[in-house]
Design a protein around this motif. Structure first.
Motif, mmCIF file in Angstrom:
data_model
loop_
_atom_site.group_PDB
_atom_site.id
_atom_site.type_symbol
_atom_site.label_atom_id
_atom_site.label_comp_id
_atom_site.label_asym_id
_atom_site.label_seq_id
_atom_site.Cartn_x
_atom_site.Cartn_y
_atom_site.Cartn_z
ATOM 1 N N LEU A 299 38.955 66.467 33.252
ATOM 2 C CA LEU A 299 37.713 67.027 32.733
ATOM 3 C C LEU A 299 36.890 65.984 31.986
ATOM 4 O O LEU A 299 35.648 66.022 32.021
ATOM 5 C CB LEU A 299 38.024 68.214 31.820
ATOM 6 N N PHE A 300 37.561 65.038 31.330
ATOM 7 C CA PHE A 300 36.825 63.949 30.679
ATOM 8 C C PHE A 300 36.108 63.093 31.710
ATOM 9 O O PHE A 300 34.953 62.711 31.514
ATOM 10 C CB PHE A 300 37.763 63.080 29.850
ATOM 11 N N SER B 270 37.052 50.374 32.994
ATOM 12 C CA SER B 270 35.597 50.257 33.049
ATOM 13 C C SER B 270 34.954 51.623 33.266
ATOM 14 O O SER B 270 35.578 52.545 33.800
ATOM 15 C CB SER B 270 35.177 49.313 34.177
ATOM 16 N N GLY B 271 33.675 51.730 32.876
ATOM 17 C CA GLY B 271 32.941 52.963 33.117
ATOM 18 C C GLY B 271 32.820 53.257 34.600
ATOM 19 O O GLY B 271 32.884 54.414 35.022
ATOM 20 N N GLY B 272 32.650 52.201 35.409
ATOM 21 C CA GLY B 272 32.572 52.388 36.857
ATOM 22 C C GLY B 272 33.855 52.956 37.431
ATOM 23 O O GLY B 272 33.825 53.827 38.316
ATOM 24 N N LEU B 273 34.984 52.491 36.933
ATOM 25 C CA LEU B 273 36.265 53.019 37.401
ATOM 26 C C LEU B 273 36.438 54.472 36.976
ATOM 27 O O LEU B 273 36.996 55.283 37.723
ATOM 28 C CB LEU B 273 37.418 52.175 36.877
ATOM 29 N N ALA B 274 35.968 54.835 35.793
ATOM 30 C CA ALA B 274 36.060 56.229 35.345
ATOM 31 C C ALA B 274 35.363 57.162 36.331
ATOM 32 O O ALA B 274 35.861 58.254 36.641
ATOM 33 C CB ALA B 274 35.454 56.382 33.953
ATOM 34 N N ARG B 275 34.217 56.735 36.853
ATOM 35 C CA ARG B 275 33.482 57.557 37.819
ATOM 36 C C ARG B 275 34.232 57.634 39.149
ATOM 37 O O ARG B 275 34.249 58.672 39.819
ATOM 38 C CB ARG B 275 32.075 57.007 37.997
#
Length: 466
Positions: A269-270, A360-365
Motif C-alpha cells: 500500500l505504501f 530509489s524512488g524509481g524502483l519504488a514505482r
C-alpha cells in the motif's frame, strides 16, 4: 554378358544416386532445424533464468522454464498453498505457452490486482486446496483468508502531498523516511522526530576520508500504520493518533488490522501511495521504528550513489541494505517467522533485511507495478525480494547496514557509531543518546570509514528478531 552387367550397373547408379542425395538432404535439413530450435530455446531460457521465478506445485504436468536450484526446491508434487496460487499466475505469463504476453513479463504495469483475485478464487475452489487450507495454523489461515485483498481505505493522511516536509524546502528532497510503526509506539516516533528522522535540511558528513564539500539534503518523513481495535489494545487510543497526526502531519494509516504478517501489506500500500503522491524524493528509506540511522553519513553515501547510478543509468534498480542469501523458511512453530510447509515450499530469494533498507524512488514505482502479479507473503522483506527478482534487480549488500547489531567488541570501540549507516534494535532513550553522542564526537571521528566486511559474503540466515 559383360555388356549386360555394365548396363545393369549404370541403371542402378542412375536410380540410387537421387535416392542417396535425397537421404543426405533430409538428414542435413533435420540437423539444421534441430540446431535452430535448440538455439531459440536456449535464448528463451537465458532470458527467463534470472528475472523470473517459478512457483512449483499447482500444475503437475508443467514443463515451463526452470530456475536456479538456489531458489525454489523442485517439489513438483507440492500442495503448498502459496506455491499453487503463484503458479496459477505464472502460468499465464509463460512465454512458451503465451507468446503474445512475452513483452509484459518484466513490468506488467498495465495490469491491476484482478489477476490475483482470479487466481485466488480459481485455486482455493479446488477440493484438495481447501483440505490444505484447513490444516494450516490459525495465524496463517487468517493471513491466507485475506491475502488477495489490497483495497483498504486511508484513515489518516500526512499534511504534505508526500509526507511531512519543511516549508523552506528549496529543492527536491533526497530521502523520504517511510517508517513502519504501531499506535502504542509513541516514544519511538517522538525520538525519531527529534533525531535522525527530523525533516528539513540536514548537512552531510564525510565518509571514508572524502575530500571537498559534502553539502546536504532535504528530508521528508512519514509513519506507516494499520488499525488496532480497542478490543486488541484494551483501550481506545484512536483519538491520540488523530491528535498526533494533526500536530506533526506525518501519519499515514490504512483500515486494515496491524499485525506482523500484515507488514507486507504496508509495503504494497505504501508503494501504491508513493507512486500516486510522490514525484520528487530520489530515495526511500523503509525501516522499523526501533532503528538508529546515521542520517548525515547516509546523505553523503546516497549522493555518491546517485552520481554513480545516474552515470550507469541504473537508478531504477537501486536497493541497498543488509542482504541475506540462500535463506530457508523458519519451521519452528514457536517463532513469529514460522512458515509451515503447507503454505510454502522452497528457498527464499535473496532479500535485504527489513529493519532498514534504502531504494530509489524509481524502483519504488516499479515495485508497485510488479507487485500486482505476486501474491502477498507473510514475511515482508522476503516478499520484497520476490518482487525484486521479478524485476531482474538485485539488492546490494553494505555492511554499514547493521540489522544484526554489533559484536560487543566492535560496539566498545571509539567512534563505532560513526562507522555505520543503520543499526537495529535501539530503544527511544538509546536513539536520543546516540544522536547526541555522534554529534558531539563528530570532529574527532570524522576520518572513521564506514564499516566493511572482512570476508565480503552474504549472510545466509535471517536475523533472530524483527
Amino acid at each position: 554378358m559383360a555388356r549386360r552387367c555394365c548396363r545393369l550397373k549404370n541403371i542402378l547408379i542412375c536410380m540410387c544416386t537421387p535416392c542417396c542425395f535425397l537421404t543426405f538432404l533430409y538428414i542435413y535439413a533435420a540437423l539444421t532445424i534441430s540446431l535452430q530450435m535448440n538455439s531459440m530455446l536456449s535464448k528463451v531460457s537465458s532470458n527467463l533464468a534470472s528475472p523470473h521465478f517459478k512457483a512449483l506445485g499447482s500444475f503437475r504436468n508443467y514443463t515451463g522454464p526452470s530456475v536456479p536450484k538456489t531458489f525454489w526446491e523442485n517439489h513438483q508434487e507440492s500442495d503448498a498453498l502459496w506455491n499453487q496460487l503463484q503458479r496459477s499466475v505464472d502460468h499465464l505469463f509463460n512465454p512458451l505457452l503465451h507468446p503474445e504476453k512475452s513483452n509484459t513479463l518484466l513490468e506488467r504495469s498495465s495490469l491491476d490486482e484482478s489477476l490475483l483475485h482470479q487466481s485466488y478464487n480459481k485455486v482455493t475452489a479446488m477440493d484438495r486446496v481447501r483440505d490444505t487450507f484447513e490444516k494450516l495454523p490459525k495465524q496463517i489461515r487468517e493471513f491466507a483468508r485475506y491475502m488477495q485483498r489490497r483495497d483498504y481505505p486511508v484513515l489518516l493522511h500526512p499534511d504534505g502531498e508526500c509526507g511531512a516536509q519543511s516549508k523552506q524546502e528549496k529543492e527536491p528532497p533526497l530521502i523520504l523516511f517511510a517508517i513502519k510503526s504501531t499506535v502504542l509506539n509513541f516514544k519511538n516516533r517522538h525520538a525519531i522526530r527529534q533525531t535522525w528522522g527530523r525533516i528539513g535540511w540536514v548537512e552531510g558528513w564525510r565518509i571514508n576520508g572524502s575530500d571537498g564539500e559534502v553539502g546536504g539534503a532535504y528530508i521528508r518523513r512519514v509513519f506507516l500504520f494499520g488499525k488496532e481495535t480497542p478490543e486488541e489494545l484494551g483501550m481506545d487510543v484512536s483519538h491520540l493518533l488523530r491528535a498526533e497526526s494533526k500536530r506533526h502531519g506525518d501519519i499515514l494509516q490504512w483500515d486494515f488490522q496491524d499485525t506482523f504478517f500484515n507488514l507486507t501489506l504496508k509495503d504494497v500500500l505504501f508503494w501504491s501511495w508513493f507512486s500516486h503522491r510522490c514525484t520528487q524524493p530520489l530515495f526511500v528509506f523503509k525501516g522499523d521504528d526501533d532503528v538508529f540511522v546515521n542520517t548525515p553519513k547516509l546523505i553523503t553515501f546516497l549522493k555518491h550513489q546517485l552520481k554513480q547510478h545516474q552515470t550507469r543509468g541504473t537508478m531504477d534498480e537501486f536497493m541497498v541494505g543488509d542482504v541475506i542469501g540462500s535463506a530457508t523458511p523458519n519451521r519452528v512453530k514457536r517463532s513469529k517467522y514460522f512458515i509451515p510447509e503447507g503454505f510454502y515450499r522452497g528457498r527464499y530469494p535473496v532479500y535485504a533485511g527489513g529493519g532498514g533498507v534504502v531504494y530509489s524512488g524509481g524502483l519504488a514505482r516499479r515495485l508497485h507495478n510488479i507487485s500486482k502479479t505476486i501474491h502477498l507473503f507473510p514475511i515482508d522483506d522476503v516478499y520484497v525480494g520476490m518482487c525484486m527478482i521479478r524485476l531482474n534487480a538485485h539488492p546490494v549488500h553494505h555492511p554499514a547496514f547493521l540489522t544484526f547489531d554489533f559484536t560487543e567488541k566492535e560496539e566498545a570501540e571509539p567512534c563505532s557509531y560513526h562507522s555505520i549507516l543503520l543499526v537495529h534494535k535501539r530503544s527511544p532513550r538509546e536513539v536520543v543518546e546516540l544522536w547526541a553522542d555522534i554529534r558531539s564526537t563528530r570532529e574527532q571521528c570524522q576520518d572513521v570509514p564506514l564499516r566493511a566486511d572482512k570476508k565480503k559474503t552474504l549472510k545466509t540466515t535471517p536475523p533472530p528478531s524483527a
